[in-house]
Structure formats: structure tokens, C-alpha cells
Design an enzyme around this catalytic site. Structure first.
Site, PDB file in Angstrom:
ATOM      1  N   SER A   8       0.707  -1.173   0.035  1.00 43.41           N
ATOM      2  CA  SER A   8       0.114  -0.145   0.112  1.00 43.41           C
ATOM      3  C   SER A   8       0.771   1.355   0.047  1.00 43.41           C
ATOM      4  O   SER A   8       1.942   1.325   0.667  1.00 43.41           O
ATOM      5  CB  SER A   8      -0.867   0.086   1.358  1.00 43.41           C
ATOM      6  N   SER A  36     -18.031   6.063  19.573  1.00 44.18           N
ATOM      7  CA  SER A  36     -17.335   6.957  19.066  1.00 44.18           C
ATOM      8  C   SER A  36     -16.380   7.641  20.042  1.00 44.18           C
ATOM      9  O   SER A  36     -16.737   7.867  21.279  1.00 44.18           O
ATOM     10  CB  SER A  36     -18.534   8.215  18.746  1.00 44.18           C
ATOM     11  N   GLN A 169      -1.939  -6.993   8.021  1.00 46.40           N
ATOM     12  CA  GLN A 169      -3.319  -6.357   8.251  1.00 46.40           C
ATOM     13  C   GLN A 169      -4.268  -6.955   7.212  1.00 46.40           C
ATOM     14  O   GLN A 169      -5.559  -6.988   7.395  1.00 46.40           O
ATOM     15  CB  GLN A 169      -3.151  -4.874   7.934  1.00 46.40           C
ATOM     16  N   GLN A 170      -3.948  -7.544   6.102  1.00 43.38           N
ATOM     17  CA  GLN A 170      -4.854  -8.327   5.049  1.00 43.38           C
ATOM     18  C   GLN A 170      -5.200  -9.570   5.179  1.00 43.38           C
ATOM     19  O   GLN A 170      -5.981 -10.164   4.633  1.00 43.38           O
ATOM     20  CB  GLN A 170      -4.265  -8.110   3.696  1.00 43.38           C
ATOM     21  N   ASN A 192       3.117 -10.531  13.075  1.00 42.83           N
ATOM     22  CA  ASN A 192       3.491 -10.216  14.387  1.00 42.83           C
ATOM     23  C   ASN A 192       2.916 -11.648  15.197  1.00 42.83           C
ATOM     24  O   ASN A 192       2.372 -12.512  14.412  1.00 42.83           O
ATOM     25  CB  ASN A 192       2.937  -9.074  14.949  1.00 42.83           C
ATOM     26  N   LYS A 224       8.975  -7.867  23.441  1.00 40.33           N
ATOM     27  CA  LYS A 224       9.377  -9.279  23.719  1.00 40.33           C
ATOM     28  C   LYS A 224      10.509  -9.478  22.653  1.00 40.33           C
ATOM     29  O   LYS A 224      11.279 -10.494  22.533  1.00 40.33           O
ATOM     30  CB  LYS A 224       8.496 -10.316  23.922  1.00 40.33           C
ATOM     31  N   GLY A 252       6.330  -1.900  13.030  1.00 39.12           N
ATOM     32  CA  GLY A 252       6.620  -3.580  12.121  1.00 39.12           C
ATOM     33  C   GLY A 252       7.450  -3.223  10.967  1.00 39.12           C
ATOM     34  O   GLY A 252       8.030  -3.872  10.262  1.00 39.12           O
ATOM     35  N   ASP A 253       6.782  -2.178   9.986  1.00 41.48           N
ATOM     36  CA  ASP A 253       7.421  -1.707   8.604  1.00 41.48           C
ATOM     37  C   ASP A 253       8.982  -1.364   9.139  1.00 41.48           C
ATOM     38  O   ASP A 253       9.731  -1.978   8.250  1.00 41.48           O
ATOM     39  CB  ASP A 253       6.770  -0.404   8.155  1.00 41.48           C
TER      40      ASP A 253
END
Length: 321
Positions: A8, A36, A169-170, A192, A224, A252-253
Site C-alpha cells: 500500500s 465514538s 493487516q490483510q 507479528n 519481547k 513493524g514496517d
């Protein structure tokens, strides 16, 4: 080794909630949840998995190439990437739509509730790795349009290009068959620890099966550290202590970028993992996914402080060919 980064390309809208999500979630009413959160801070920043990885790789002396789609609002972003020596040749701008957008709300415990607007990313399925002028030695398939991810998996297999499969995420959005195809044939898998369990649930593959089929599996574990599995052997690397936790978005990236840069330089996987941990720490100390900065010399100095290895990164001082 040349690496092509698919994934992305997005703008991040990062919000801060001055409380705890858990205080407003009623487990007995999850079937009719309606919440909300009034936030007191929001910033818009450059993001997206592929540029995030590319940015930190560039800080570490690499010249990464991004393969993906962006919207008509991308020009300023392109200039930013190119100013950091990132190759945008294969980023296709789609007229009439906006660049994908990531909305993240973070509470005081660093828990996040996120949403993602697809935008131009939906057109990534129209791109083909066969259009690359030269054959890469490695392709990173990170979160993107699910159809595009599946296409790149198949193209890598057909072209016999090793690929890093990073569904993260996907996993929740992808079809189980797509996930199984991505895992079964990957040279490397990055997830992860939560995604590791979720991936097993969605694919039906056991941990033992995945570790047997995929030569290199890297599981990040937050504070960790990370576990690295290479052909049935396991190495654990610790997280690097940070001065202050500011924002977990993109950590993470950054880890992937540090690991991949070490891999490209020919370091063993333990050193690669430690480079990933340090890169992640730099990101965690700043708000946003491309707000951190360091020189190669600063990175080496901090690495040696935490890992007590005086000669590990000496090759990084040499100019990149």
C-alpha cells in the site's frame, strides 16, 4: 541483491484518544457495539507499507524500489520519496481517485482501532511484475489490494522469483485460499505474534506445517523482541529499549526495513533481526511512520551500545554499490 517492495501507498491520519478503549467496551454487548471516541490530537502524515519500509531502508543506505498505485494527490509524496533516494519509477498514479488513507486511533495503553480507505490501492491488481525492466532477486509482498497480492504471488512463482510474504493487516480481509497460496511457496514469512495465530486459523495450516514449508519465518513480538526461524532452527532477538514510546504506528514496517537491509548486506539472520529491532525503536520514539531519522553512523553506534558487537555492522560504512 535487488529488492522490489510492493504494498500500500497511503496517507496516515493518526489520532490520540486520552483514555483507554477497554473502559468503553462491554463484552456482553459486542453484537451491537456502537462507539465514538473524541480525540484531542490528529496529524496527517505520509504512510503505506511499501513507502514505510522503503524510507527506513533508505536511511540505512539502500536505494529501494516501490511498486504500487497512488492517487492524484500523490505528487508531493513522490517528491518526498525521491528526495530520500527511493525509486518511484513503478508507482502508477491513478487519475480521478485519492491515495489510500489509513485512520488510526491510539489510546493511552498504545492499543489501536484502525480503518483503511482503499482509494487508488484498488488499482494495484492491474499492475504486473512482468513490466519490470530487470528481474529482481527478491519481491516483498506486503499488505495491498488482496487481488494484487495474490497476483504477485502467482507471478513470483511463475517467474521463479523468491518472495517475502507479509500479509499482516490483510489476513482478516484475504480469502483463505489466497493466504494458503501466499504461504505455500514463500521464501520468507513476516507476521507479528497475533497475526501468526490468525494466519493459522484462516489457512488451516499448523505452525509446524508453515515452519516446514517456509525456509525463513520471522515473528515480531512487540516488547519481547522477535523470533526468527530458519530451516527449523530458532533465534530470538530482544527489543531495543526506547527513550520514550510515542507512537506504535509503522514499527513493524521499520523492523522489516532493518531486517531486509541486513539481509541485503549479507549479515546472518540474528544480526538482521537486531537491526530490525533497532530500526523499530527509532520509529517507536517518533509520531508517524516516516518521522524518525538517523545517519548510518548513528545507527551503528546505537547498535553497538545495545548489542555489544563492535564489528557487526562495519560493512555498512562502505558505499552502496
Amino acid at each position: 541483491m535487488s529488492i522490489v517492495l510492493t504494498g500500500s501507498i497511503a496517507y496516515d491520519y493518526l489520532m490520540t484518544f486520552p483514555g483507554y478503549f477497554k473502559d468503553h467496551i462491554m463484552p456482553e454487548r459486542l453484537d451491537s457495539i456502537s462507539l465514538s471516541f473524541l480525540v484531542d490530537q490528529m496529524v496527517r502524515q505520509r504512510g503505506g507499507i511499501a513507502p514505510n519500509i522503503a524510507y527506513t531502508m533508505a536511511l540505512l543506505g539502500d536505494k529501494p524500489l516501490i511498486f504500487g498505485t497512488a492517487g492524484e494527490d500523490f505528487e508531493d509524496y513522490r517528491q518526498w520519496l525521491e528526495s530520500h533516494h527511493i525509486d518511484t519509477t513503478y508507482i502508477r498514479v491513478v487519475p480521478g481517485v485519492f491515495t489510500a488513507s489509513f485512520f488510526a486511533n491510539t489510546d493511552l495503553a498504545n492499543n489501536q482501532i484502525c480503518s483503511f480507505y482503499t482509494g487508488a490501492m484498488a488499482y494495484a491488481r492491474e499492475l504486473s511484475l512482468e513490466t519490470l525492466q530487470s528481474r529482481p532477486e527478491m519481491v516483498v509482498i506486503s499488505p495491498n489490494d488482496p487481488v494484487a497480492m495474490d497476483r504477485y504471488v502467482e507471478e513470483c512463482k511463475q517467474m521463479q522469483i523468491p518472495y517475502v510474504y507479509d500479509p499482516s493487516q490483510q489476513i482478516a480481509r484475504s480469502d483463505p485460499d489466497e493466504l494458503r497460496r501466499g504461504v505455500d511457496g514463500a521464501y520468507s514469512l513476516f507476521v507479528n505474534e497475533y497475526e501468526w495465530e490468525l494466519l493459522q486459523k484462516h489457512t488451516g495450516f499448523s505452525a509446524e506445517f508453515i515452519l516446514h514449508r517456509v525456509p525463513l519465518v520471522v515473528i515480531t513480538r512487540g516488547a519481547k523482541g522477535a523470533s526468527i526461524y530458519w530451516q527449523a532452527s530458532e533465534v530470538d532477538v530482544p527489543a531495543v529499549p526506547v527513550e520514550k514510546i510515542v507512537d506504535p504506528t509503522g514499527v513493524g514496517d521499520a523492523f522489516r526495513a532493518g531486517f531486509l537491509r541486513g539481509w541485503r548486506l549479507g549479515f546472518n539472520f540474528e544480526i538482521c533481526g537486531k537491526m530490525g529491532s533497532l530500526a523499530a525503536a527509532y520509529c517507536l520514539e517518533q509520531r508517524g511512520t516516516q518521522s524518525h531519522y538517523f545517519t548510518v553512523e548513528e545507527f551503528i553506534t546505537r547498535f553497538r551500545t545495545h548489542f555489544d558487537d563492535a564489528g557487526a555492522l562495519e560493512v555498512m560504512k562502505q558505499p552502496t554499490v
